[in-house]
Design a protein around this motif. Structure first.
Motif, mmCIF file in Angstrom:
data_model
loop_
_atom_site.group_PDB
_atom_site.id
_atom_site.type_symbol
_atom_site.label_atom_id
_atom_site.label_comp_id
_atom_site.label_asym_id
_atom_site.label_seq_id
_atom_site.Cartn_x
_atom_site.Cartn_y
_atom_site.Cartn_z
ATOM 1 N N GLY A 6 0.804 -1.212 0.000
ATOM 2 C CA GLY A 6 0.000 0.000 0.000
ATOM 3 C C GLY A 6 0.838 1.263 0.000
ATOM 4 N N GLY A 7 2.044 1.181 0.573
ATOM 5 C CA GLY A 7 2.938 2.323 0.558
ATOM 6 C C GLY A 7 3.931 2.279 -0.578
ATOM 7 N N ALA B 180 2.606 3.044 -3.941
ATOM 8 C CA ALA B 180 2.100 4.394 -4.183
ATOM 9 C C ALA B 180 2.871 5.137 -5.274
ATOM 10 C CB ALA B 180 2.107 5.190 -2.879
ATOM 11 N N ALA C 180 -3.355 1.340 -2.388
ATOM 12 C CA ALA C 180 -2.456 2.420 -2.799
ATOM 13 C C ALA C 180 -3.082 3.266 -3.893
ATOM 14 C CB ALA C 180 -1.124 1.836 -3.274
ATOM 15 N N GLY D 183 3.525 9.789 -3.988
ATOM 16 C CA GLY D 183 3.686 8.343 -3.927
ATOM 17 C C GLY D 183 4.940 7.941 -3.183
ATOM 18 N N SER E 211 4.485 8.393 0.443
ATOM 19 C CA SER E 211 3.615 7.347 0.985
ATOM 20 C C SER E 211 4.333 6.032 1.221
ATOM 21 C CB SER E 211 2.429 7.114 0.045
ATOM 22 O OG SER E 211 1.629 8.267 -0.061
ATOM 23 N N THR E 212 5.529 5.866 0.644
ATOM 24 C CA THR E 212 6.262 4.632 0.927
ATOM 25 C C THR E 212 6.579 4.514 2.413
ATOM 26 O OG1 THR E 212 8.412 5.666 0.446
ATOM 27 C CG2 THR E 212 7.292 4.554 -1.374
ATOM 28 N N GLY F 83 3.737 2.666 3.908
ATOM 29 C CA GLY F 83 3.739 1.243 3.584
ATOM 30 C C GLY F 83 4.809 0.468 4.317
#
Length: 403
Positions: free
Chosen positions: A56-57, A60, A112, A346, A349-350, A353
């Motif tokens: 999900g991360g 992204a 994501a 994105g 956003s890792t 995740g």
């Protein structure tokens, strides 16, 4: 253009979140059944959720590249198709590794695609800075509001028809959105609000990915996502089992967690409202203080009669657990809006995740190694304190820029 269009798009982001992220977040209700069916350890089962959080991360940036390159329609259709496929494959899984692939990797990428990357890329085109935080908070609240329905629904279906049937029902819910997404007027939606079109066009170039990663704010936001996820997801996947082991009745515990889902969107919106009104640093620090106090309340639940501590946990932890996502997304949107925003956001956003993956895995591992939850809760509190330091610093910097 009707003034209701922006909030219709918020409602769309919200609905897609319920049909993807809230289904993924129902995983704690499935943990006891999965442990029994697959004769697996706690850490072996919770790592399924860890994979979902990791992808999900780390997925992204790919989702950001898709929206920057192919647009919003492609991103939403791909994301919802992934969510439907993941739930359907889980209902047919015969071995644990198949859940790692389906619920972990495929569902993780669906999340994501349909969570922060989508809502920030879309709503940043339709809301001015002083209203963006609340709009993003409503979109992010999908998983919490969805829990009001999804958690009790999952518990009921598991009890009456089994966990496989529950995932089949969830697959049908996700798949029902795909025809709608194919028909929406995405080209007009992507242009944004008339009053913001010129501002969006003037920022077309924006900051490049290389420029962003060479500056501290990028890392402050990334670390905020990472440490927050470590703190939250080391506890959240095990909350249901923890309460069952303390003698709580299953349905009662599920309803309590569902109430936490009711409070989560209220907390998201409330903290984001405070943040938009000029209290970004105060809102961030207050949210982390509530989460840390909530972990302490959960630690005080020792038996089935400890309702006071249970509901204080629900109030404090549930009311704050999702509030940092909209704050971080708002700060990222205000700083990096432009042609490269999807990829920059994105990458930020890792942190969420990687932190979520390590948090869920470390939480399960610490339980297996110690046979209890004290180490898990200590780890959670330390991670949340580090996240508060990082986000508080960036929120304070944004306040100074606004003066």
């Amino acid at each position: 253009m009707s003034r209701f269009v922006p909030w219709s798009l918020v409602a769309l982001c919200f609905a897609l979140g319920v049909a993807s992220r809230s289904i993924s977040d129902s995983f704690p209700v499935f943990v006891p059944s999965l442990q029994q069916d697959f004769s697996a350890s706690r850490s072996a089962v919770t790592v399924v959720y860890s994979f979902a959080l990791l992808v999900g991360g780390t997925g992204a940036p790919l989702a950001g590249w898709i929206v920057d390159r192919f647009g919003l329609r492609a991103l939403t259709v791909i994301g919802m198709s992934a969510a439907a496929l993941a739930s359907a494959s889980a209902s047919q899984a015969g071995q644990l590794w198949q859940l790692y692939l389906g619920l972990g990797m495929i569902m993780g990428f669906g999340g994501a695609s349909l969570s922060g990357v989508l809502s920030s890329s879309l709503l940043g085109r339709w809301f001015a800075a002083h209203r963006l935080g609340v709009a993003l908070a409503v979109a992010w609240s999908a998983s919490g509001v969805g829990a009001i329905v999804i958690l009790p629904l999952a518990e009921h279906i598991i009890a009456t028809a089994g966990w496989r049937h529950a995932y089949f029902v969830f697959a049908c819910i996700s798949a029902a959105f795909i025809p709608l997404l194919l028909l929406l007027p995405w080209r007009r939606i992507a242009r944004g609000a008339p009053g913001l079109e010129r501002a969006h066009a003037s920022a077309t170039a924006g900051m490049t990915v290389g420029q962003a990663v060479r500056e501290w704010p990028f890392w402050a936001l990334t670390f905020s996502f990472g440490f927050t996820s470590l703190g939250i997801f080391s506890i959240a996947p095990q909350a249901m089992v923890y309460l069952l082991e303390r003698g709580m009745e299953g349905g009662y515990a599920a309803r309590a967690l569902a109430v936490a889902g009711v409070l989560t969107p209220l907390g998201m919106i409330g903290f984001s409202w405070l943040s938009d009104r000029g209290g970004r640093k105060l809102a961030a620090l207050l949210a982390y203080a509530c989460s840390i106090a909530g972990v302490g309340m959960l630690a005080l639940v020792r038996g089935p009669d400890d309702d006071l501590w249970l509901w204080l946990y629900v109030l404090l932890f549930g009311g704050s657990q999702g509030s940092r996502g909209p704050m971080i997304s708002t700060l990222a949107t205000l700083r990096y809006r432009g042609a490269n925003f999807g990829r920059i956001y994105g990458l930020i956003s890792t942190g969420m995740g990687i932190g979520g993956f390590l948090g869920a895995w470390i939480g399960g591992l610490l339980h297996d190694l110690t046979g209890g939850y004290a180490a898990v809760m200590t780890f959670s509190v330390c991670a949340l304190a580090l996240a508060a330091t990082s986000l508080g610093a960036e929120a304070g910097a944004r306040e100074r820029l606004g003066r």
